[in-house]
Scaffold this motif. Structure first.
Motif, PDB file in Angstrom:
ATOM      1  N   LEU A 158      35.274   9.852  -9.392  1.00 22.27           N
ATOM      2  CA  LEU A 158      36.322   9.415  -8.471  1.00 22.27           C
ATOM      3  C   LEU A 158      37.468   8.725  -9.217  1.00 22.27           C
ATOM      4  O   LEU A 158      38.650   8.946  -8.903  1.00 22.27           O
ATOM      5  N   LEU A 159      37.116   7.888 -10.211  1.00 23.12           N
ATOM      6  CA  LEU A 159      38.165   7.228 -10.989  1.00 23.12           C
ATOM      7  C   LEU A 159      38.997   8.229 -11.780  1.00 23.12           C
ATOM      8  O   LEU A 159      40.221   8.120 -11.858  1.00 23.12           O
ATOM      9  N   ALA A 162      41.361   9.907  -9.375  1.00 20.08           N
ATOM     10  CA  ALA A 162      42.461   9.015  -8.972  1.00 20.08           C
ATOM     11  C   ALA A 162      43.463   8.845 -10.099  1.00 20.08           C
ATOM     12  O   ALA A 162      44.685   8.873  -9.874  1.00 20.08           O
ATOM     13  N   PHE A 166      47.373   9.979 -10.132  1.00 24.51           N
ATOM     14  CA  PHE A 166      48.421   8.990 -10.386  1.00 24.51           C
ATOM     15  C   PHE A 166      49.254   9.370 -11.608  1.00 24.51           C
ATOM     16  O   PHE A 166      50.474   9.273 -11.598  1.00 24.51           O
ATOM     17  N   ILE A 171      45.534  16.964  -8.929  1.00 18.53           N
ATOM     18  CA  ILE A 171      44.085  16.791  -9.051  1.00 18.53           C
ATOM     19  C   ILE A 171      43.564  17.856 -10.001  1.00 18.53           C
ATOM     20  O   ILE A 171      43.956  19.015  -9.926  1.00 18.53           O
TER      21      ILE A 171
END
Length: 172
Positions: A158-159, A162, A166, A171
């Protein structure tokens, strides 16, 4: 388990508390040296507390046991009106008053970092055993740790998603 110290013991009259403390501390040290593992050594001394014989004073032995890393917990047994009856020649009997003497046992426990207990029944003695077992014994517990690794990998996934969103605005 056979020890040269225990093999050399013979029964006799009297209570050699100091000799018993010193012997048990030495046996514990030999066992540690033989196995190469240094587990805590604890001795449980059950007595009426009255020293009657022996070569070593109880407090001298307790100091030596402490120096060897041996903890001694003591249990005082007996009643204030305790009497031992011994047969004599001619069919007579001798009655000897043997009230408990807690002072020696309290001092031994205090010197070595152990605990002092006073019991009057076998049920109370069983409670002492249970109490000491929780402090001295150990349990081997199998634990499943794959959940921790699976949870950690989900967090890392998940990190990374993210951070990718960012940083690259997309993705992976």
């Amino acid at each position: 388990f056979r020890s040269t110290g225990l093999a050399g013991l013979t029964s006799g009259e009297g209570t050699a508390i100091g000799d018993a403390i010193l012997l048990s501390a030495q046996v514990g040290q030999r066992q540690k040296a033989r196995e190469g593992v240094v587990p805590p050594t604890t001795v449980l001394l059950i007595s009426d507390g009255a020293r009657d014989g022996g070569r070593v004073a109880p407090l001298t032995a307790a100091k030596r046991a402490k120096a060897l890393g041996v903890t001694i917990s003591t249990v005082l047994v007996g009643t204030p009106n305790g009497i031992v009856t011994t047969p004599l020649v001619g069919g007579y009997q001798e009655q000897i008053h043997v009230p408990p003497s807690p002072g020696t046992l309290q001092a031994v426990a205090r010197t070595t970092g152990g605990e002092f207990f006073r019991v009057r029944t076998s049920a109370a003695l069983n409670k002492v055993y249970e109490h000491l077992a929780t402090r001295v014994g150990h349990r081997t517990v199998d634990r499943e740790v794959t959940d921790v690794f699976a949870g950690g990998s989900i967090i890392v996934l998940l990190l990374s998603g993210a951070l990718s969103m960012f940083w690259f605005r997309r993705i992976l």
